[in-house]
Design a protein around this motif. Structure first.
Motif, short mmCIF file in Angstrom:
data_model
loop_
_atom_site.label_atom_id
_atom_site.label_comp_id
_atom_site.label_asym_id
_atom_site.label_seq_id
_atom_site.Cartn_x
_atom_site.Cartn_y
_atom_site.Cartn_z
N VAL A 54 0.86 -1.19 0.00
CA VAL A 54 0.00 0.00 0.00
C VAL A 54 0.89 1.24 0.00
O VAL A 54 2.11 1.16 0.16
CB VAL A 54 -0.95 0.03 1.22
CG1 VAL A 54 -1.90 -1.16 1.20
CG2 VAL A 54 -0.18 0.09 2.54
N ALA A 55 0.27 2.39 -0.18
CA ALA A 55 1.03 3.64 -0.22
C ALA A 55 1.77 3.87 1.09
O ALA A 55 1.33 3.46 2.16
CB ALA A 55 0.08 4.80 -0.49
N ARG A 56 2.89 4.54 0.99
CA ARG A 56 3.70 4.87 2.17
C ARG A 56 2.94 5.86 3.04
O ARG A 56 2.28 6.78 2.54
CB ARG A 56 5.03 5.47 1.71
CG ARG A 56 6.04 5.69 2.82
CD ARG A 56 7.32 6.29 2.29
NE ARG A 56 8.31 6.41 3.36
CZ ARG A 56 9.19 5.47 3.67
NH1 ARG A 56 9.23 4.37 2.94
NH2 ARG A 56 10.02 5.63 4.67
N MET A 57 3.06 5.72 4.37
CA MET A 57 2.39 6.62 5.31
C MET A 57 3.34 7.64 5.93
O MET A 57 2.92 8.69 6.37
CB MET A 57 1.72 5.82 6.43
CG MET A 57 0.60 4.92 5.97
SD MET A 57 -0.79 5.80 5.22
CE MET A 57 -1.09 4.75 3.78
N ASP A 58 4.64 7.31 6.02
CA ASP A 58 5.59 8.23 6.64
C ASP A 58 6.48 8.84 5.57
O ASP A 58 6.80 8.18 4.58
CB ASP A 58 6.42 7.52 7.71
CG ASP A 58 7.35 6.47 7.11
OD1 ASP A 58 6.82 5.47 6.57
OD2 ASP A 58 8.58 6.64 7.17
N PHE A 59 6.88 10.08 5.79
CA PHE A 59 7.66 10.81 4.78
C PHE A 59 8.73 11.67 5.43
O PHE A 59 8.52 12.26 6.49
CB PHE A 59 6.74 11.71 3.94
CG PHE A 59 5.75 10.94 3.11
CD1 PHE A 59 6.08 10.52 1.83
CD2 PHE A 59 4.50 10.62 3.62
CE1 PHE A 59 5.17 9.80 1.07
CE2 PHE A 59 3.59 9.91 2.86
CZ PHE A 59 3.92 9.49 1.58
N PHE A 60 9.88 11.75 4.74
CA PHE A 60 10.91 12.71 5.10
C PHE A 60 10.60 14.03 4.39
O PHE A 60 10.33 14.04 3.19
CB PHE A 60 12.29 12.20 4.69
CG PHE A 60 12.78 11.06 5.54
CD1 PHE A 60 13.43 11.30 6.74
CD2 PHE A 60 12.57 9.75 5.14
CE1 PHE A 60 13.88 10.25 7.53
CE2 PHE A 60 13.02 8.69 5.93
CZ PHE A 60 13.67 8.94 7.13
N ILE A 61 10.64 15.11 5.14
CA ILE A 61 10.29 16.42 4.61
C ILE A 61 11.56 17.24 4.41
O ILE A 61 12.40 17.34 5.30
CB ILE A 61 9.31 17.15 5.54
CG1 ILE A 61 8.08 16.27 5.82
CG2 ILE A 61 8.90 18.49 4.94
CD1 ILE A 61 7.33 15.85 4.57
N THR A 62 11.67 17.82 3.23
CA THR A 62 12.84 18.59 2.83
C THR A 62 12.41 19.99 2.43
O THR A 62 11.24 20.36 2.56
CB THR A 62 13.54 17.93 1.63
OG1 THR A 62 12.75 18.15 0.45
CG2 THR A 62 13.71 16.43 1.84
N MET A 63 13.34 20.77 1.92
CA MET A 63 13.04 22.04 1.26
C MET A 63 13.37 21.89 -0.21
O MET A 63 14.22 21.08 -0.58
CB MET A 63 13.83 23.19 1.89
CG MET A 63 13.53 23.37 3.36
SD MET A 63 14.55 24.63 4.14
CE MET A 63 14.28 24.22 5.87
N GLY A 64 12.69 22.62 -1.05
CA GLY A 64 12.87 22.49 -2.48
C GLY A 64 13.58 23.69 -3.08
O GLY A 64 13.29 24.84 -2.72
N ILE A 65 14.53 23.42 -3.98
CA ILE A 65 15.22 24.47 -4.72
C ILE A 65 15.23 24.08 -6.20
O ILE A 65 14.85 22.98 -6.57
CB ILE A 65 16.66 24.69 -4.21
CG1 ILE A 65 17.51 23.43 -4.47
CG2 ILE A 65 16.66 25.05 -2.72
CD1 ILE A 65 18.99 23.63 -4.18
#
Length: 265
Positions: free
Chosen positions: A211-222
């Motif tokens: 199933v789809a992933r539930m946890d995520f690493f959050i970054t900043m985008g450039i």
């Protein structure tokens, strides 16, 4: 002359790495003007506070380019060269180059503290509960797998955040007893519980095989092709990680440890 030319040639790659579009006098942040708990145009979100911290670390003034975080957000802000940093992007986002992660969070099941729900979604008792979720988000996979889709009320995903707040509406429906539980993005649930004072408890949803992933690493985008800018942001994140964590906890963001376990608030 030869020494001067050599110095110029050495300097050129470093300048090119910074990217012609990156401002040198300000930290220009692309942000949604009405998307609490993340950001708003009054600086009240946790991403606003983290951006303020980064600007101070980089010794730059902080400028915002506000645009609703709907389709076309990146195209009309970062890629248009109007700003240089997007806060709060999921690691692996193909629209942008990612910095190193600065937090790790998860979707949760949220319920009233005085009305606990079963520990597992496959518990037969779950089939009698009224559930809620945001349409087209990863927890829909869990509802389908566990035969709970018929129990669920769905709130819209793609909205103009200046006029609608489906995450807050979903959490209010749980607090008011209209729903027994909600499967929702953790930062939204945590903010409503801690800052807004709703009588809500949270439990991390498991990431299951198939199933789809539930946890995520959050970054900043450039933008791509800006390695020196990425290095500077990564250094600021690393040097100020403790302060970033404190801001996230102030807003009730559920944080996962290195083993993926929910940390104490």
């Amino acid at each position: 002359m030869r020494a001067a030319l050599a110095a110029l040639l050495l300097a050129m790659p470093a300048a090119a790495q910074t990217g012609d579009l990156v401002a040198t006098d300000a930290l220009r942040v692309c942000a949604d003007p009405a998307n609490l708990p993340f950001s708003n145009d009054r600086g009240e979100g946790f991403e606003n506070r983290i951006a303020t911290l980064l600007a101070r670390a980089l010794d730059r003034k902080l400028d915002y380019v506000f645009f609703p975080q709907v389709q076309g957000f990146v195209r009309n802000t970062l890629r248009a060269g109007r700003c240089d940093l997007v806060m709060g992007t999921v690691a692996g986002d193909e629209l942008m180059q990612n910095t190193n992660p600065y937090y790790h969070t998860t979707y949760v099941i949220a319920y009233r503290r005085d009305r606990p729900v079963p520990e597992r979604l496959d518990d037969p008792a779950m089939k009698s509960l009224r559930l809620g979720a945001i349409a087209r988000t990863p927890p829909i996979d869990l509802l389908l797998r566990n035969g709970l889709i018929g129990n669920a009320r769905f709130f819209p995903l793609a909205v103009d955040t200046r006029h609608e707040s489906p995450g807050a509406d979903l959490m209010q429906a749980v607090a008011d007893g209209e729903l027994d539980a909600a499967l929702v993005w953790g930062p939204i649930a945590g903010y409503q519980a801690k800052v807004k004072g709703l009588p809500i408890a949270l439990r991390a949803l498991p990431t299951e095989a198939g199933v789809a992933r539930m946890d995520f690493f959050i970054t900043m985008g450039i933008r791509a092709q800006e390695p020196e800018w990425r290095r500077r942001i990564n250094t600021a994140i690393r040097d100020h990680q403790g302060e970033i964590d404190a801001i996230l906890r102030d807003y009730g963001v559920p944080l996962l440890d290195a083993e993926g376990r929910l940390q104490p608030p």
